[in-house]
Design an enzyme around this catalytic site. Sequence first.
Site, PDB file in Angstrom:
ATOM      1  N   GLY A  16      56.812  61.920  33.321  1.00 21.58           N
ATOM      2  CA  GLY A  16      57.073  62.224  31.827  1.00 21.58           C
ATOM      3  C   GLY A  16      56.939  60.928  30.939  1.00 21.58           C
ATOM      4  O   GLY A  16      57.428  60.891  30.048  1.00 21.58           O
ATOM      5  N   ILE A  97      45.577  73.679  35.747  1.00 22.89           N
ATOM      6  CA  ILE A  97      44.477  74.013  35.086  1.00 22.89           C
ATOM      7  C   ILE A  97      44.367  75.351  34.342  1.00 22.89           C
ATOM      8  O   ILE A  97      45.111  76.183  34.842  1.00 22.89           O
ATOM      9  CB  ILE A  97      43.067  74.145  36.081  1.00 22.89           C
ATOM     10  CG1 ILE A  97      42.837  72.938  36.894  1.00 22.89           C
ATOM     11  CG2 ILE A  97      41.908  74.531  35.274  1.00 22.89           C
ATOM     12  CD1 ILE A  97      41.859  71.823  36.468  1.00 22.89           C
ATOM     13  N   LEU A  98      44.069  75.243  33.075  1.00 23.37           N
ATOM     14  CA  LEU A  98      44.555  76.373  32.020  1.00 23.37           C
ATOM     15  C   LEU A  98      43.033  77.281  32.208  1.00 23.37           C
ATOM     16  O   LEU A  98      42.049  76.513  32.092  1.00 23.37           O
ATOM     17  CB  LEU A  98      44.990  76.127  30.901  1.00 23.37           C
ATOM     18  CG  LEU A  98      46.324  75.270  30.793  1.00 23.37           C
ATOM     19  CD1 LEU A  98      46.384  74.656  29.310  1.00 23.37           C
ATOM     20  CD2 LEU A  98      47.260  76.579  31.039  1.00 23.37           C
ATOM     21  N   ASN A 112      44.789  66.729  25.631  1.00 23.50           N
ATOM     22  CA  ASN A 112      44.979  66.290  26.827  1.00 23.50           C
ATOM     23  C   ASN A 112      44.796  64.830  26.685  1.00 23.50           C
ATOM     24  O   ASN A 112      43.804  64.257  26.327  1.00 23.50           O
ATOM     25  CB  ASN A 112      44.010  66.812  27.888  1.00 23.50           C
ATOM     26  CG  ASN A 112      44.220  66.309  29.334  1.00 23.50           C
ATOM     27  OD1 ASN A 112      45.437  66.431  29.738  1.00 23.50           O
ATOM     28  ND2 ASN A 112      43.207  65.671  29.969  1.00 23.50           N
ATOM     29  N   HIS A 114      43.972  61.611  29.604  1.00 29.90           N
ATOM     30  CA  HIS A 114      43.432  61.439  30.455  1.00 29.90           C
ATOM     31  C   HIS A 114      43.206  59.872  30.830  1.00 29.90           C
ATOM     32  O   HIS A 114      42.642  59.308  30.173  1.00 29.90           O
ATOM     33  CB  HIS A 114      41.712  62.045  30.761  1.00 29.90           C
ATOM     34  CG  HIS A 114      41.228  62.052  32.220  1.00 29.90           C
ATOM     35  ND1 HIS A 114      41.450  62.512  33.264  1.00 29.90           N
ATOM     36  CD2 HIS A 114      40.280  61.044  32.485  1.00 29.90           C
ATOM     37  CE1 HIS A 114      41.079  62.310  34.493  1.00 29.90           C
ATOM     38  NE2 HIS A 114      40.198  61.352  34.184  1.00 29.90           N
ATOM     39  N   ALA A 184      47.055  51.562  27.168  1.00 32.58           N
ATOM     40  CA  ALA A 184      46.192  52.529  26.456  1.00 32.58           C
ATOM     41  C   ALA A 184      46.969  53.901  26.223  1.00 32.58           C
ATOM     42  O   ALA A 184      46.942  54.397  25.096  1.00 32.58           O
ATOM     43  CB  ALA A 184      44.584  52.848  27.309  1.00 32.58           C
TER      44      ALA A 184
HETATM   45  C1  GAR Z   1      49.103  59.837  33.289  1.00 32.34           C
HETATM   46  O1  GAR Z   1      48.585  58.892  33.851  1.00 32.34           O
HETATM   47  C2  GAR Z   1      48.249  61.007  32.827  1.00 32.34           C
HETATM   48  O2  GAR Z   1      47.393  60.336  32.004  1.00 32.34           O
HETATM   49  C3  GAR Z   1      47.485  61.657  34.307  1.00 32.34           C
HETATM   50  O3  GAR Z   1      48.602  61.648  34.875  1.00 32.34           O
HETATM   51  C4  GAR Z   1      49.849  60.855  34.453  1.00 32.34           C
HETATM   52  C5  GAR Z   1      51.181  61.437  34.041  1.00 32.34           C
HETATM   53  O4  GAR Z   1      52.075  60.537  34.007  1.00 32.34           O
HETATM   54  N1  GAR Z   1      46.798  62.956  33.828  1.00 32.34           N
HETATM   55  C6  GAR Z   1      46.019  63.140  34.396  1.00 32.34           C
HETATM   56  O5  GAR Z   1      45.474  62.534  35.371  1.00 32.34           O
HETATM   57  C7  GAR Z   1      45.277  64.477  34.119  1.00 32.34           C
HETATM   58  N2  GAR Z   1      43.826  64.747  34.577  1.00 32.34           N
HETATM   59  P1  GAR Z   1      53.512  60.830  33.203  1.00 32.34           P
HETATM   60  O6  GAR Z   1      53.980  62.205  33.772  1.00 32.34           O
HETATM   61  O7  GAR Z   1      54.296  59.692  33.348  1.00 32.34           O
HETATM   62  O8  GAR Z   1      53.059  61.025  31.686  1.00 32.34           O
END
Ligand code: GAR
Length: 210
Positions: A16, A97-98, A112, A114, A184
């Site tokens: 999170g 996935i939704l 989202n 990514h 980023a």
């Molecule tokens: C983040 O790097 C996010 O961009 C990625 O998962 C991580 C979650 O970290 N999401 C994906 O890869 C979606 N395809 P967080 O729980 O610390 O925010």
Amino acid sequence: MQNSKARIAVFVSGGGTNLQAILDAQFSGIINSGKVCLVISSKEGVYALERAGKAGVPSLVFSKKKLGGQEAFEDAIDNALKEYEIDLIVLAGFLSILSAEFTKKYDHRIINIHPSLIPSFCGEGFYGLRVHEAALSRGVKVTGATVHYVNEIPDGGEIILQKAVKVCDKDTPEKLQLRVMRQAEWIILPRAVEMISRKILNDKNAKDAE
Ligand code: GAR
């Protein structure tokens, strides 16, 4: 009466840190047009739930397995979104996935984050560290992060914001992941949340004034 803030639900499945970036941006005023009213997790016991608790944001956990499948999972989510009168869904490391039915229902209401420059290293199977592993094996010199609208194609929706990040010679997937987050993700996600919240709010107020 004018709606003063767009009501946001953040969907999580892990640590999170992106949820935290949104909560911090709300606190510092970078996010002013929206308010996180609900956190939904697809997994029990993840640290993102503690972050929600510390910020005083209600959270709910929905397990696809426990609920017996995709339809029941999405119905439960949908009911919660209605109960909390959610305007905008932010997927912040949400690993479920939704379905096309769900994304259609919330057209231009789901965004989202990514961890790559879409269209590179995205789509089904590209999540978390795997994205950075793929970028390093391909030998790219620049990667980054993308915030996009969510539609029925995984990582295929309209791009909202992107930011590039340098790849360094001795990078490991973990090092690169942290740099992409710091330089980023934690910057463009709050920015996009503010942009889209403002848009939703303006549309809502214009509709109410009709
Ligand atoms: C983040 O790097 C996010 O961009 C990625 O998962 C991580 C979650 O970290 N999401 C994906 O890869 C979606 N395809 P967080 O729980 O610390 O925010």
